[in-house]
Design a protein around this motif. Sequence first.
Motif, mmCIF file in Angstrom:
data_model
loop_
_atom_site.group_PDB
_atom_site.id
_atom_site.type_symbol
_atom_site.label_atom_id
_atom_site.label_comp_id
_atom_site.label_asym_id
_atom_site.label_seq_id
_atom_site.Cartn_x
_atom_site.Cartn_y
_atom_site.Cartn_z
ATOM 1 N N UNK A 193 0.802 -1.215 0.102
ATOM 2 C CA UNK A 193 -0.149 -0.018 0.110
ATOM 3 C C UNK A 193 0.803 1.295 0.032
ATOM 4 N N UNK A 194 0.770 2.067 -0.844
ATOM 5 C CA UNK A 194 1.588 3.426 -0.926
ATOM 6 C C UNK A 194 1.191 4.348 0.123
ATOM 7 N N UNK A 195 2.153 4.695 0.794
ATOM 8 C CA UNK A 195 2.057 5.401 2.382
ATOM 9 C C UNK A 195 1.456 7.044 1.614
ATOM 10 N N UNK A 196 1.683 7.558 0.411
ATOM 11 C CA UNK A 196 1.180 8.827 0.053
ATOM 12 C C UNK A 196 -0.318 8.715 0.119
ATOM 13 N N UNK A 197 -1.010 7.459 -0.396
ATOM 14 C CA UNK A 197 -2.302 7.357 -0.480
ATOM 15 C C UNK A 197 -3.152 7.584 0.938
ATOM 16 N N UNK A 198 -2.389 7.187 1.986
ATOM 17 C CA UNK A 198 -2.640 7.344 3.430
ATOM 18 C C UNK A 198 -2.473 8.684 3.662
ATOM 19 N N UNK A 199 -1.568 9.298 3.432
ATOM 20 C CA UNK A 199 -1.235 10.725 3.831
ATOM 21 C C UNK A 199 -2.301 11.655 3.048
ATOM 22 N N UNK A 200 -2.453 11.337 1.506
ATOM 23 C CA UNK A 200 -3.501 12.264 1.007
ATOM 24 C C UNK A 200 -4.821 12.204 1.220
ATOM 25 N N UNK A 201 -5.110 10.897 1.534
ATOM 26 C CA UNK A 201 -6.531 10.496 1.478
ATOM 27 C C UNK A 201 -7.053 10.011 3.043
ATOM 28 N N UNK A 202 -6.331 9.364 3.760
ATOM 29 C CA UNK A 202 -7.017 9.081 4.986
ATOM 30 C C UNK A 202 -6.604 10.090 5.838
ATOM 31 N N UNK A 203 -5.628 10.718 5.941
ATOM 32 C CA UNK A 203 -5.137 11.936 6.782
ATOM 33 C C UNK A 203 -6.057 13.163 6.425
ATOM 34 N N UNK A 204 -6.306 13.402 5.248
ATOM 35 C CA UNK A 204 -7.036 14.399 4.840
ATOM 36 C C UNK A 204 -8.586 14.028 5.374
ATOM 37 N N UNK A 205 -8.830 12.865 5.393
ATOM 38 C CA UNK A 205 -10.270 12.874 5.788
ATOM 39 C C UNK A 205 -10.351 12.781 7.246
ATOM 40 N N UNK A 206 -9.406 12.545 8.166
ATOM 41 C CA UNK A 206 -9.154 12.741 9.741
ATOM 42 C C UNK A 206 -9.380 14.120 9.960
ATOM 43 N N UNK A 207 -8.859 15.059 9.204
ATOM 44 C CA UNK A 207 -8.746 16.442 9.481
ATOM 45 C C UNK A 207 -9.849 17.211 8.866
ATOM 46 N N UNK A 208 -10.782 16.590 7.994
ATOM 47 C CA UNK A 208 -11.778 17.285 7.392
ATOM 48 C C UNK A 208 -12.659 17.899 8.350
ATOM 49 N N UNK A 209 -13.138 19.237 8.159
ATOM 50 C CA UNK A 209 -13.235 20.100 6.987
ATOM 51 C C UNK A 209 -11.779 21.008 7.053
ATOM 52 N N UNK A 210 -10.977 20.714 7.879
ATOM 53 C CA UNK A 210 -9.578 21.620 7.951
ATOM 54 C C UNK A 210 -8.708 20.737 7.001
ATOM 55 N N UNK A 211 -7.529 21.665 6.729
ATOM 56 C CA UNK A 211 -6.513 21.395 5.799
ATOM 57 C C UNK A 211 -5.488 20.607 6.614
ATOM 58 N N UNK A 212 -4.891 19.521 6.389
ATOM 59 C CA UNK A 212 -3.787 18.755 6.857
ATOM 60 C C UNK A 212 -2.568 20.070 7.222
ATOM 61 N N UNK A 213 -2.220 20.076 8.398
ATOM 62 C CA UNK A 213 -1.159 21.293 8.556
ATOM 63 C C UNK A 213 0.098 20.807 7.743
ATOM 64 N N UNK A 214 0.843 21.784 7.088
ATOM 65 C CA UNK A 214 1.965 21.356 6.311
ATOM 66 C C UNK A 214 3.155 20.714 7.238
ATOM 67 N N UNK A 215 3.747 19.644 6.592
ATOM 68 C CA UNK A 215 4.547 18.749 7.060
ATOM 69 C C UNK A 215 3.818 17.676 8.117
ATOM 70 N N UNK A 216 2.828 17.665 8.591
ATOM 71 C CA UNK A 216 2.233 16.908 9.309
ATOM 72 C C UNK A 216 2.347 15.292 8.961
#
Length: 333
Positions: A193-216
């Motif tokens: 599983x590509x880690x970038x998928x988790x970073x871009x999709x899963x983490x984004x969903x956890x932070x929604x509706x806010x943006x993921x902080x830069x570098x997090x």
Amino acid sequence: MAANLLALSAVALLLAGCAGLVGQRAAQREARAEATYPPTGRLLDVNGVQVHAHVEGSGPDLVLLHGASGNTRDFTFGLVDRLKSDYRVIAFDRPGLGWTETIGDDTANPIAQADLLRAAADQLGVRNPIVMGHSYGGAVAMAWALRDPDGPSALVIVSGATYPWPGEFGWWYPFISSRFGENVVVPLVTAFAPHRFAERVVIKGIFNPQDVPPGYADYIGVGLSARRESFVANTRQIGKLKPYLQYMAPHYPELTQPIEVLHGNRDRIVGLELHSLAMVSQVPGASLTVLDGIGHMPHHAAPDEVVAAIHRAAERAGLRKAQLVPAAHGEGP
């Protein structure tokens, strides 16, 4: 017959070879993740179990308990720096996650998790701490207080999963917790599983509706959560949480320490009404702050509000003097 046996043997050897390759790749990715994201704190031996504790600062003891899929890095990304001048901050990895080891069948038990982390806190000389739990960590914080009613001086529950919910989870958690899921699917996820998928999709969903902080995403260490043992531990913890909350929740009104509760009204992962509004309606010492427009991660989206809630908890517990707010110009005598 001989031909059939030969064919079956060939298939078995092929599958065994594939499993070996998957396991090897999974182990390589796990080793890479652990080398990239080493412990940031101390590794304690607690009755034969390794517990990771990140300790900084001075002042009254403040314990931080992270949510599902997380680790202490969720707090050291920014929150600890805001707190360490006022508190001795102790952030723990929960069992099976980060650098804390599993505790067998009890890894999915928030009460057993609390017992282990209380024992770790004892090793560090923690006394009457403020205990803050985020999301799943809120359940562990409540369990901590229920198991040691005179221990925590106060609780801070942020987006806490603290009450049982109607219905059941879908197919994912039982499937991953099955023998096939653990032995076949999880190794494939860890290996490929590509880690970038988790970073871009899963983490984004956890932070929604806010943006993921830069570098997090780069800092948190997705690869640590993707390790086979951690993946299974996290899945079991979420999938098996409800029965423990059914047992725990009726006892919350027995708690006497102050409880500060924070919850965003845009949280779509842990519901405000079901958990935090229920808490303040049933527990005399609970006080709720609703964060308008905030999702599931207030300690990143509204850190000043979280720090203020910790200060209020400390004031209510007698660990900190109330800060007087100067009157605005033109007001007062």
